[in-house]
Design a protein around this motif. Structure first.
Motif: not given
Length: 77
Positions: A11-12, A21-26, A31-37
Motif C-alpha cells: 500500500d503506497s 504483513i496484513r496491513n500492519k506497519r511491520i 522480519i527478514l532482518e531479524f531472521l538474518s541476524a
C-alpha cells in the motif's frame, strides 16, 4: 492496495509502499532482518504479538518467489 498473498500487501500509503504483513506497519524487510541476524521465530513473535507464525513463513515465501525472477544489472551514468 495490492494483495501479494493473503498475508503480504503493498500500500503506497503505508511504510512508503514496502511490502507489509496484513496491513500492519511491520515490513517484510523488518522480519527478514531479524531472521538474518539469527533471531528465533519465537523471539520475533514475542516482540510483535500481533504477528502469527504463518506471517513469518509468508515473508520467507514472498522473498523466495521474488528470487525466482530474472534480474539485469545496468550501469547508469
Amino acid at each position: 492496495m495490492e494483495f501479494i498473498t493473503d498475508r503480504i500487501t503493498i500500500d503506497s500509503e503505508i511504510c512508503n509502499g514496502k511490502p507489509i504483513i496484513r496491513n500492519k506497519r511491520i515490513t517484510v524487510q523488518t522480519i527478514l532482518e531479524f531472521l538474518s541476524a539469527g533471531e528465533l521465530q519465537e523471539e520475533i513473535l514475542r516482540q510483535y504479538p500481533s504477528l502469527e507464525k504463518e506471517d513469518i513463513y509468508a515473508c520467507l515465501k514472498f522473498v523466495s518467489d521474488l528470487m525466482k525472477r530474472n534480474f539485469t544489472i545496468k550501469t547508469v551514468a
